[in-house]
Design a protein around this motif. Structure first.
Motif, PDB file in Angstrom:
ATOM      1  N   VAL A 130      -9.064  16.455  -9.280  1.00 35.19           N
ATOM      2  CA  VAL A 130      -9.580  15.314 -10.041  1.00 35.19           C
ATOM      3  C   VAL A 130      -8.978  14.010  -9.516  1.00 35.19           C
ATOM      4  O   VAL A 130      -9.656  12.982  -9.445  1.00 35.19           O
ATOM      5  N   LEU A 131      -7.702  14.035  -9.120  1.00 28.46           N
ATOM      6  CA  LEU A 131      -7.094  12.845  -8.530  1.00 28.46           C
ATOM      7  C   LEU A 131      -7.793  12.484  -7.218  1.00 28.46           C
ATOM      8  O   LEU A 131      -8.001  11.309  -6.904  1.00 28.46           O
ATOM      9  N   ASN A 132      -8.192  13.495  -6.459  1.00 26.36           N
ATOM     10  CA  ASN A 132      -8.932  13.251  -5.223  1.00 26.36           C
ATOM     11  C   ASN A 132     -10.306  12.650  -5.510  1.00 26.36           C
ATOM     12  O   ASN A 132     -10.802  11.820  -4.733  1.00 26.36           O
ATOM     13  N   VAL A 133     -10.924  13.059  -6.616  1.00 27.85           N
ATOM     14  CA  VAL A 133     -12.205  12.467  -7.007  1.00 27.85           C
ATOM     15  C   VAL A 133     -11.994  10.995  -7.363  1.00 27.85           C
ATOM     16  O   VAL A 133     -12.807  10.127  -7.008  1.00 27.85           O
ATOM     17  N   TYR A 134     -10.898  10.695  -8.046  1.00 31.02           N
ATOM     18  CA  TYR A 134     -10.558   9.301  -8.347  1.00 31.02           C
ATOM     19  C   TYR A 134     -10.461   8.490  -7.055  1.00 31.02           C
ATOM     20  O   TYR A 134     -11.028   7.397  -6.939  1.00 31.02           O
ATOM     21  N   ASN A 135      -9.720   9.006  -6.090  1.00 34.84           N
ATOM     22  CA  ASN A 135      -9.545   8.306  -4.820  1.00 34.84           C
ATOM     23  C   ASN A 135     -10.884   8.076  -4.113  1.00 34.84           C
ATOM     24  O   ASN A 135     -11.102   7.030  -3.495  1.00 34.84           O
ATOM     25  N   ALA A 136     -11.773   9.046  -4.208  1.00 38.04           N
ATOM     26  CA  ALA A 136     -13.070   8.934  -3.549  1.00 38.04           C
ATOM     27  C   ALA A 136     -13.958   7.896  -4.232  1.00 38.04           C
ATOM     28  O   ALA A 136     -14.600   7.072  -3.572  1.00 38.04           O
ATOM     29  N   ILE A 137     -13.995   7.906  -5.557  1.00 39.01           N
ATOM     30  CA  ILE A 137     -14.874   6.999  -6.300  1.00 39.01           C
ATOM     31  C   ILE A 137     -14.374   5.561  -6.257  1.00 39.01           C
ATOM     32  O   ILE A 137     -15.116   4.634  -5.944  1.00 39.01           O
ATOM     33  N   TYR A 138     -13.105   5.384  -6.570  1.00 39.83           N
ATOM     34  CA  TYR A 138     -12.587   4.038  -6.782  1.00 39.83           C
ATOM     35  C   TYR A 138     -11.929   3.409  -5.551  1.00 39.83           C
ATOM     36  O   TYR A 138     -11.878   2.191  -5.434  1.00 39.83           O
ATOM     37  N   LEU A 139     -11.411   4.254  -4.642  1.00 34.42           N
ATOM     38  CA  LEU A 139     -10.714   3.713  -3.472  1.00 34.42           C
ATOM     39  C   LEU A 139     -11.398   4.062  -2.160  1.00 34.42           C
ATOM     40  O   LEU A 139     -10.926   3.664  -1.095  1.00 34.42           O
ATOM     41  N   LYS A 140     -12.515   4.807  -2.258  1.00 33.47           N
ATOM     42  CA  LYS A 140     -13.307   5.157  -1.062  1.00 33.47           C
ATOM     43  C   LYS A 140     -12.485   5.937  -0.040  1.00 33.47           C
ATOM     44  O   LYS A 140     -12.682   5.809   1.166  1.00 33.47           O
ATOM     45  N   HIS A 141     -11.571   6.765  -0.508  1.00 35.25           N
ATOM     46  CA  HIS A 141     -10.704   7.541   0.382  1.00 35.25           C
ATOM     47  C   HIS A 141     -11.117   9.008   0.394  1.00 35.25           C
ATOM     48  O   HIS A 141     -11.182   9.651  -0.647  1.00 35.25           O
ATOM     49  N   PRO A 142     -11.346   9.583   1.562  1.00 35.86           N
ATOM     50  CA  PRO A 142     -11.554  11.030   1.658  1.00 35.86           C
ATOM     51  C   PRO A 142     -10.216  11.753   1.556  1.00 35.86           C
ATOM     52  O   PRO A 142      -9.157  11.119   1.519  1.00 35.86           O
ATOM     53  N   VAL A 143     -10.264  13.068   1.530  1.00 32.03           N
ATOM     54  CA  VAL A 143      -9.037  13.861   1.437  1.00 32.03           C
ATOM     55  C   VAL A 143      -8.356  13.894   2.802  1.00 32.03           C
ATOM     56  O   VAL A 143      -8.845  14.513   3.740  1.00 32.03           O
ATOM     57  N   THR A 144      -7.223  13.228   2.897  1.00 30.34           N
ATOM     58  CA  THR A 144      -6.429  13.219   4.139  1.00 30.34           C
ATOM     59  C   THR A 144      -4.965  13.562   3.874  1.00 30.34           C
ATOM     60  O   THR A 144      -4.187  13.722   4.811  1.00 30.34           O
ATOM     61  N   GLU A 145      -4.608  13.662   2.605  1.00 31.29           N
ATOM     62  CA  GLU A 145      -3.212  13.934   2.229  1.00 31.29           C
ATOM     63  C   GLU A 145      -3.159  15.046   1.195  1.00 31.29           C
ATOM     64  O   GLU A 145      -4.133  15.307   0.500  1.00 31.29           O
ATOM     65  N   LYS A 146      -2.008  15.661   1.080  1.00 34.60           N
ATOM     66  CA  LYS A 146      -1.832  16.789   0.168  1.00 34.60           C
ATOM     67  C   LYS A 146      -0.445  16.753  -0.439  1.00 34.60           C
ATOM     68  O   LYS A 146       0.540  16.432   0.239  1.00 34.60           O
ATOM     69  N   TYR A 147      -0.372  17.071  -1.710  1.00 37.82           N
ATOM     70  CA  TYR A 147       0.926  17.198  -2.379  1.00 37.82           C
ATOM     71  C   TYR A 147       1.425  18.625  -2.242  1.00 37.82           C
ATOM     72  O   TYR A 147       0.698  19.582  -2.496  1.00 37.82           O
ATOM     73  N   VAL A 148       2.687  18.768  -1.842  1.00 41.50           N
ATOM     74  CA  VAL A 148       3.263  20.086  -1.592  1.00 41.50           C
ATOM     75  C   VAL A 148       4.684  20.142  -2.131  1.00 41.50           C
ATOM     76  O   VAL A 148       5.514  19.277  -1.821  1.00 41.50           O
ATOM     77  N   THR A 149       4.980  21.155  -2.928  1.00 44.55           N
ATOM     78  CA  THR A 149       6.350  21.403  -3.368  1.00 44.55           C
ATOM     79  C   THR A 149       7.060  22.237  -2.303  1.00 44.55           C
ATOM     80  O   THR A 149       6.582  23.300  -1.919  1.00 44.55           O
ATOM     81  N   VAL A 150       8.189  21.738  -1.810  1.00 39.91           N
ATOM     82  CA  VAL A 150       9.005  22.475  -0.837  1.00 39.91           C
ATOM     83  C   VAL A 150      10.288  22.866  -1.561  1.00 39.91           C
ATOM     84  O   VAL A 150      11.065  22.002  -1.982  1.00 39.91           O
ATOM     85  N   THR A 151      10.497  24.150  -1.731  1.00 38.84           N
ATOM     86  CA  THR A 151      11.614  24.599  -2.568  1.00 38.84           C
ATOM     87  C   THR A 151      12.152  25.931  -2.068  1.00 38.84           C
ATOM     88  O   THR A 151      11.784  26.402  -0.998  1.00 38.84           O
ATOM     89  N   GLY A 152      13.046  26.514  -2.850  1.00 39.22           N
ATOM     90  CA  GLY A 152      13.693  27.756  -2.433  1.00 39.22           C
ATOM     91  C   GLY A 152      15.016  27.462  -1.762  1.00 39.22           C
ATOM     92  O   GLY A 152      15.800  26.624  -2.222  1.00 39.22           O
TER      93      GLY A 152
END
Length: 455
Positions: free
Chosen positions: A147-169
């Protein structure tokens, strides 16, 4: 905006489900839905992405969810969050009153609360029929980051180029990063301070359903976590068990206690999947009970049966997965279509608490905060853009070696009349390799990794 315009924006910006298999989001947007569920359960142990996004970008996410509800003509949107995610719940409560078509549902802190079928039951009381999809009960499920990616597409004209990732362990600084799609696992581990032990293995995804990967593996639009564990950790050794050894062990020690079935989330909702029956058929070479094999098609592969339920440490999920592959290869279709109306009366007593699951997996020492790091992780040398980061056909390259691209440029298109997702360059750079599986982009010297994208 009408539904076709929304679908086109989502399609053109390459948006897929960010929390699972990567189903192209535009193909899920349709009429005939009365409830849209925002999946904030993030039910895998150790993952932190969605709860953090909900707490940080609350208004952007709620505004977009409300917009999608209106555009699809649905009656309501349900924000589903597990009870343990206190900060996210508080943030949503503070703002959800601004959106009259949205409501909050607090989920029990159990596994797998984020499974679509389980989530739909917990939020609406409806049970998805066997082998069916959420729309069959008038619902649509969307991941928080999607849904955040849909926000970026509608309001900021940004395609998916970034990803959130948890790095743990077993890393020095467990963190959640925003990274360029195609960045290597090694780069993200480096940003988290590196492995604390010399001999480590890496799981991409959660400890229950993720896969062991090489550190050269690039992250994709669906990568949620990178978990570093010692080579002798039970979560690692379980995955490395040879399937043939697993079959022999099932033949010799499976006691048919039914615990795998008793705790199976889909079985508890009335579906016909019974892992103990599968194990019995395989262990004893029972070939006339076809249902014992076809019922595997109803399995969500959540992993509870082999990672938690079995007191003999057998691997029902691994065996079920192999049977499913063989059935698909032989063109066998799912024959099960029961429409359960009620859940098992013992369901509430058989839900698996997250705390107990984490303890059983020997992950308690790693169940720590992984705070958001807002500095975008940029690649050291190049990004590898896999052409298949989604359900459906691979993207078709529309660039060649030597082409100069900017972040957001289209580099992979959808084959004609196929289900798929477009692929966009995640960095400014030059194309240095194009194969049937990937496109490699080397950053230009002036690349600074800056982005105005929300989230």
């Amino acid at each position: 905006m009408n539904i076709d315009e929304l679908k086109n924006i989502v399609f053109e910006n390459g948006i897929v489900g960010a929390g699972g298999a990567g189903f192209p989001t535009h193909a899920k947007l349709t009429t005939g839905i009365d409830t849209i569920i925002l999946n904030g359960a993030e039910c895998e142990p150790l993952l932190r992405v969605d709860r953090q996004l909900l707490a940080i970008y609350t208004d952007e996410i709620l505004m977009t969810l409300s917009f999608i509800v209106d555009t699809l003509g649905a009656k309501r949107g349900i924000v589903a969050i597990k009870s343990a995610y206190k900060t996210a719940i508080s943030s949503v409560k503070n703002l959800i009153g601004n959106y009259k078509n949205l409501e909050l549902k607090v989920l029990p802190d159990v596994y797998p609360a984020g499974d679509e079928v389980v989530l739909i039951y917990e939020t609406t009381g409806r049970i998805v029929p066997e082998g069916s999809i959420p729309i069959s009960v008038g619902t649509l499920v969307m991941n928080v980051e999607t849904v955040l990616n849909v926000y970026n597409a509608i309001y900021l004209k940004h395609p998916v180029t970034e990803k959130y990732v948890t790095v743990t362990g077993d890393v020095k600084y467990p963190s959640t990063f925003k990274a360029k799609v195609g960045t290597s696992v090694a780069r993200l581990i480096e940003k988290a301070g590196g492995c604390l032990e010399k001999d480590c293995e890496v799981i991409m995804g959660g400890p229950m359903t993720g896969k062991i990967v090489d550190v050269k593996t690039p992250i994709t639009k669906t990568t949620k976590a990178i978990i570093v564990l010692p080579k002798d950790h039970p979560v690692i050794t379980k995955r490395k068990t040879n399937i043939r050894i697993g079959l022999k062990r099932a033949m010799s020690v499976c006691s048919q206690c039914q615990m795998c079935t008793d705790l199976c989330p889909r079985n508890l909702l009335g579906h016909s999947i019974k892992p103990h029956k599968v194990m019995n058929a395989v262990a004893n070479s029972i070939i006339d009970d076809t249902a014992a094999y076809t019922m595997t098609m109803l399995c969500s592969e959540c992993g509870l049966c082999e990672m938690y339920s079995c007191h003999q440490s057998l691997s029902p999920r691994k065996i079920i997965s192999q049977i499913k592959i063989k059935l698909r290869q032989n063109g066998v279709k799912n024959p099960h279509n029961k429409r359960p109306e009620t859940a098992n009366v013992m369901r509430d007593e058989r839900l698996v608490p997250m705390e107990r699951l984490i303890s059983r997996l020997s992950l308690k020492k790693y169940d720590v905060d992984a705070p958001m790091n807002f500095d975008t992780v940029i690649p050291s040398h190049h990004v590898v853009m896999q052409l298949s980061q989604h359900v459906g056909a691979k993207a078709i390259p529309v660039v060649k070696v030597g082409d100069i691209v900017k972040e957001g440029d289209l580099i992979g298109d959808v084959p004609n009349n196929k289900l798929g997702a477009k692929l966009h360059a995640s960095i400014d750079g030059i194309i240095i390799d194009v194969t049937d599986d990937s496109i490699v982009i080397k950053p230009r010297g002036d690349f600074d990794g800056q982005s105005d994208r929300i989230g």
